[in-house]
Design a protein around this motif. Sequence first.
Motif, mmCIF file in Angstrom:
data_model
loop_
_atom_site.group_PDB
_atom_site.id
_atom_site.type_symbol
_atom_site.label_atom_id
_atom_site.label_comp_id
_atom_site.label_asym_id
_atom_site.label_seq_id
_atom_site.Cartn_x
_atom_site.Cartn_y
_atom_site.Cartn_z
ATOM 1 N N ASP A 24 0.807 -1.215 0.000
ATOM 2 C CA ASP A 24 0.000 0.000 0.000
ATOM 3 C C ASP A 24 0.844 1.271 0.000
ATOM 4 O O ASP A 24 0.316 2.359 0.219
ATOM 5 C CB ASP A 24 -0.929 0.011 1.219
ATOM 6 N N ALA A 25 2.141 1.148 -0.252
ATOM 7 C CA ALA A 25 3.019 2.323 -0.258
ATOM 8 C C ALA A 25 2.648 3.253 -1.407
ATOM 9 O O ALA A 25 2.284 2.808 -2.493
ATOM 10 C CB ALA A 25 4.477 1.896 -0.381
ATOM 11 N N VAL A 26 2.725 4.533 -1.131
ATOM 12 C CA VAL A 26 2.450 5.543 -2.158
ATOM 13 C C VAL A 26 3.643 6.487 -2.264
ATOM 14 O O VAL A 26 4.419 6.646 -1.321
ATOM 15 C CB VAL A 26 1.172 6.345 -1.842
ATOM 16 N N VAL A 27 3.772 7.096 -3.415
ATOM 17 C CA VAL A 27 4.843 8.057 -3.641
ATOM 18 C C VAL A 27 4.446 9.382 -2.989
ATOM 19 O O VAL A 27 3.390 9.943 -3.277
ATOM 20 C CB VAL A 27 5.096 8.261 -5.150
ATOM 21 N N VAL A 43 13.056 10.627 -5.037
ATOM 22 C CA VAL A 43 11.806 9.905 -4.808
ATOM 23 C C VAL A 43 11.713 9.589 -3.327
ATOM 24 O O VAL A 43 12.706 9.231 -2.694
ATOM 25 C CB VAL A 43 11.758 8.591 -5.615
ATOM 26 N N GLU A 44 10.526 9.725 -2.759
ATOM 27 C CA GLU A 44 10.271 9.334 -1.371
ATOM 28 C C GLU A 44 8.908 8.667 -1.317
ATOM 29 O O GLU A 44 7.942 9.163 -1.890
ATOM 30 C CB GLU A 44 10.292 10.559 -0.466
ATOM 31 N N THR A 45 8.838 7.517 -0.636
ATOM 32 C CA THR A 45 7.579 6.789 -0.538
ATOM 33 C C THR A 45 7.117 6.707 0.913
ATOM 34 O O THR A 45 7.896 6.919 1.845
ATOM 35 C CB THR A 45 7.713 5.364 -1.120
ATOM 36 N N SER A 46 5.867 6.353 1.085
ATOM 37 C CA SER A 46 5.268 6.317 2.422
ATOM 38 C C SER A 46 5.803 5.187 3.300
ATOM 39 O O SER A 46 5.606 5.207 4.508
ATOM 40 C CB SER A 46 3.747 6.188 2.306
ATOM 41 N N ASN A 47 6.499 4.222 2.725
ATOM 42 C CA ASN A 47 7.044 3.120 3.516
ATOM 43 C C ASN A 47 8.504 3.358 3.914
ATOM 44 O O ASN A 47 9.187 2.444 4.342
ATOM 45 C CB ASN A 47 6.897 1.791 2.773
ATOM 46 N N GLY A 48 8.986 4.587 3.781
ATOM 47 C CA GLY A 48 10.317 4.934 4.271
ATOM 48 C C GLY A 48 11.436 4.838 3.253
ATOM 49 O O GLY A 48 12.597 5.061 3.589
ATOM 50 N N ILE A 49 11.123 4.536 2.015
ATOM 51 C CA ILE A 49 12.156 4.480 0.982
ATOM 52 C C ILE A 49 12.421 5.894 0.476
ATOM 53 O O ILE A 49 11.491 6.637 0.177
ATOM 54 C CB ILE A 49 11.732 3.567 -0.183
#
Length: 116
Positions: A24-27, A43-49
Amino acid sequence: MKFLVVFVALFALAVASPVNPDADAVVLRQDADVGPVSFKYAVETSNGIKEESEGHLENEGTEEEGIAVRGSYSFVADDGVTYTVTYTAGKDGYQPQGAHLPVAPRSLRNFSFKIN
């Protein structure tokens, strides 16, 4: 009766299957600037990447022409720790660095060889 047993077994399997927390990660942020001889993106995603990189063309028009890149990326691993890697890439190859990465012994750090 057999149908009920199969249905219950499949239901139990579905409930017990591992859940992918990244599904369910989003950008959250995405920036890019790409030119004819350089680029930059993040780039940054909601799961910490998180990932950031920039590069440019070196020695344009010569036999040594190539792209030099520097950047970093980080992610949250299964152990809950955020790992970060910074890197350069270019004529000397890919050079990653991170607190969690092993470091070559001092005697091998500048080791190189040629294949003829």
